[in-house]
Scaffold this active site. Structure first.
Site, PDB file in Angstrom:
ATOM      1  N   SER A 131      31.804 -15.207  22.567  1.00  9.29           N
ATOM      2  CA  SER A 131      32.900 -16.166  22.702  1.00  9.29           C
ATOM      3  C   SER A 131      32.437 -17.597  22.955  1.00  9.29           C
ATOM      4  CB  SER A 131      33.854 -15.716  23.808  1.00  9.29           C
ATOM      5  OG  SER A 131      33.162 -15.447  25.001  1.00  9.29           O
ATOM      6  N   HIS A 189      36.717 -11.929  18.875  1.00 11.84           N
ATOM      7  CA  HIS A 189      36.539 -13.094  17.993  1.00 11.84           C
ATOM      8  C   HIS A 189      36.135 -12.721  16.572  1.00 11.84           C
ATOM      9  CE1 HIS A 189      36.986 -15.839  21.374  1.00 11.84           C
ATOM     10  NE2 HIS A 189      36.290 -14.953  22.059  1.00 11.84           N
ATOM     11  N   LYS A 191      43.973 -13.857  19.506  1.00 12.79           N
ATOM     12  CA  LYS A 191      43.078 -14.837  18.889  1.00 12.79           C
ATOM     13  C   LYS A 191      43.440 -14.997  17.411  1.00 12.79           C
ATOM     14  CE  LYS A 191      40.335 -14.789  22.809  1.00 12.79           C
ATOM     15  NZ  LYS A 191      39.677 -13.894  23.739  1.00 12.79           N
TER      16      LYS A 191
HETATM   17  C1  LIG Z   1      39.642 -13.450  25.046  1.00 11.73           C
HETATM   18  C2  LIG Z   1      38.707 -12.350  25.254  1.00 11.73           C
HETATM   19  C3  LIG Z   1      39.063 -11.224  26.006  1.00 11.73           C
HETATM   20  C4  LIG Z   1      40.325 -11.166  26.794  1.00 11.73           C
HETATM   21  O1  LIG Z   1      41.430 -11.003  25.999  1.00 11.73           O
HETATM   22  P1  LIG Z   1      42.860 -11.477  26.521  1.00 11.73           P
HETATM   23  O2  LIG Z   1      43.813 -10.779  25.655  1.00 11.73           O
HETATM   24  O3  LIG Z   1      42.872 -12.957  26.374  1.00 11.73           O
HETATM   25  O4  LIG Z   1      42.946 -11.055  27.946  1.00 11.73           O
HETATM   26  C5  LIG Z   1      38.186 -10.172  26.047  1.00 11.73           C
HETATM   27  N1  LIG Z   1      36.998 -10.233  25.430  1.00 11.73           N
HETATM   28  C6  LIG Z   1      36.603 -11.304  24.732  1.00 11.73           C
HETATM   29  C7  LIG Z   1      35.273 -11.308  24.066  1.00 11.73           C
HETATM   30  C8  LIG Z   1      37.444 -12.400  24.624  1.00 11.73           C
HETATM   31  O5  LIG Z   1      37.057 -13.482  23.967  1.00 11.73           O
END
Ligand SMILES: *Cc1c(COP(=O)(O)O)cnc(C)c1O
Length: 397
Positions: free
Chosen positions: A185, A213, A245
């Site tokens: 991330s 991602h 995302k």
């Molecule tokens: C954003 C993210 C999460 C958390 O997801 P949410 O739905 O925002 O709680 C978990 N793992 C990774 C790698 C992320 O980028």
């Protein structure tokens, strides 16, 4: 009178907050008045944003909004209960089915957030005495999940498969799970999934990939990093990804063998003891899944924007990192330099976030630039022109 010397918890927290304010690390909330594609309106200013995770530009898609409105009108806003009581609706079931098919898994299970999905999986599968091996740069919630489970957490240097192998070998009698982000991330690079899968096969270790991602962005029809690496459910029995995302919604899911999903329904506390996501949101996410699968032009456009940015940044000698994903960080080093760069960009009408410790290691503060299919070439050019004026350190390469 022991109680008189007992520390006050809120006063202690306030002292920690004050200490952070004195460093270069305070975090602050900013309220956005209006979002229009990559444009954000705040306090009378209009900023071109390069910090959302809306990689495919779906968050404002009219079909998503229409699905949300339709189901909210017909079924109401809230799910009214946890999945296991009376919160599990046809919209959830349909979305789970579509996610399982898309990712090539037997079944999928929705969670309200990715954070809860990771806590839920790790806390359910792991116990005291087990080993959880993780990449040092994994998302915070994977680390927290292993801690919550009481497993022994071993963190290997980023993408170092040999180090992971040594950590597994040193605990060869324990049940083991290896967890990695698919696309990291804060760095934007991809995990060595094929090598990790080979290692896990040899070491009888369950491999878990968090593809927050990667889903929607890479792989055939956007099926994600695991599909792109040519790996199956057999190689990666535990796949987790989010709906917040590239899919432009909110929520998350875990996909894998039926035995995994059945077990999570029985034992995963963050699944059981929480309100199911609104069915209208599930309907919007299903629309997003369909668009992400069928509209390949979104991935193509994003790839072209990424290539344009990297080409321009290379010409300017900017400190690019080794990423081919929509996450294109510029490594600046000191937290104050990253902050100064953000402020200078904002003065030019651009919003790019500065990522500082503890989110990244000390000395590795950066600008985390993210690109989206909602951007146009002229936006990327405008960003490059602004970056050129900042006098950033040049890349070593
Ligand atoms: C954003 C993210 C999460 C958390 O997801 P949410 O739905 O925002 O709680 C978990 N793992 C990774 C790698 C992320 O980028």
């Amino acid at each position: 009178m022991v109680a008189a010397t007992r520390p006050d918890l809120i006063a202690r927290l306030a002292a920690q907050t004050a200490a952070r304010a004195d460093s270069q690390l305070p975090r602050s909330l900013r309220t956005i008045d209006h979002a229009d594609g990559p444009w954000l309106q705040l306090g009378g200013h209009r900023l071109l944003s390069f910090c959302s995770n809306d990689y495919l530009g779906l968050a404002q898609h009219p079909q998503l909004a229409a699905a949300l409105k339709r189901v909210a009108s017909d079924e109401g806003v809230g799910s009214t209960s946890a999945h296991l009581i009376c919160g599990h609706r046809a919209e959830h079931a349909e979305l789970e089915e579509a996610l399982a098919v898309w990712t090539g898994r037997e079944r999928a299970l929705l969670f309200s957030t990715g954070y809860m999905a990771n806590l839920g999986v790790l806390q359910t599968l792991l116990a005291k005495g087990d080993v959880c091996v993780q990449d040092k740069l994994n998302h915070a919630c994977l680390l927290d999940g292993a801690r919550l489970a009481g497993a022994e957490l071993k963190r290997y240097p980023h993408a170092d498969v040999d180090a992971a192998a040594r950590q597994l070998a040193s605990a060869h009698a324990a049940a083991a799970l290896l967890a990695t982000d698919g696309v990291f991330s804060m760095d934007g690079d991809t995990a060595p999934l094929r090598q990790l899968a080979g290692l896990c096969r040899r070491e009888h270790t369950t491999l878990m990939v968090d593809d927050a991602h990667g889903l929607g962005v890479v792989g055939e029809r956007g099926a994600g990093s695991v599909q792109a690496a040519g790996l199956s459910q057999h190689d990666v029995p535990l796949l987790m990804a989010t709906l917040g995302k590239a899919l432009g919604c909110s929520g998350a899911f875990v996909a894998g063998p039926a035995a995994l999903i059945e077990g999570l329904i029985q034992f995963s506390r963050p699944y059981i003891y929480t309100t199911a996501m609104p069915p209208a949101l599930a309907a919007a996410a299903l629309e997003a899944v369909r668009l992400a699968q069928s509209e390949c032009w979104r991935r193509d456009k994003l790839a072209a924007l990424i290539a344009r940015f990297r080409r321009g940044a290379t010409e300017l000698g900017l400190p690019l990192m080794a990423s081919t994903s929509a996450i294109q960080p510029l490594l600046l080093g000191r937290a104050e330099d990253a902050l100064a760069a953000t402020r200078a960009l904002e003065a030019q009408g651009l919003w790019v976030s500065a990522i500082r410790p503890p989110t990244v290691p000390t000395g590795q503060a950066r600008l985390r630039i993210t690109l989206s299919a909602a951007h146009e070439e002229i936006h990327v050019d405008r960003l490059l022109a602004a970056l050129e004026t900042l006098g950033l350190p040049r890349s070593a390469g």
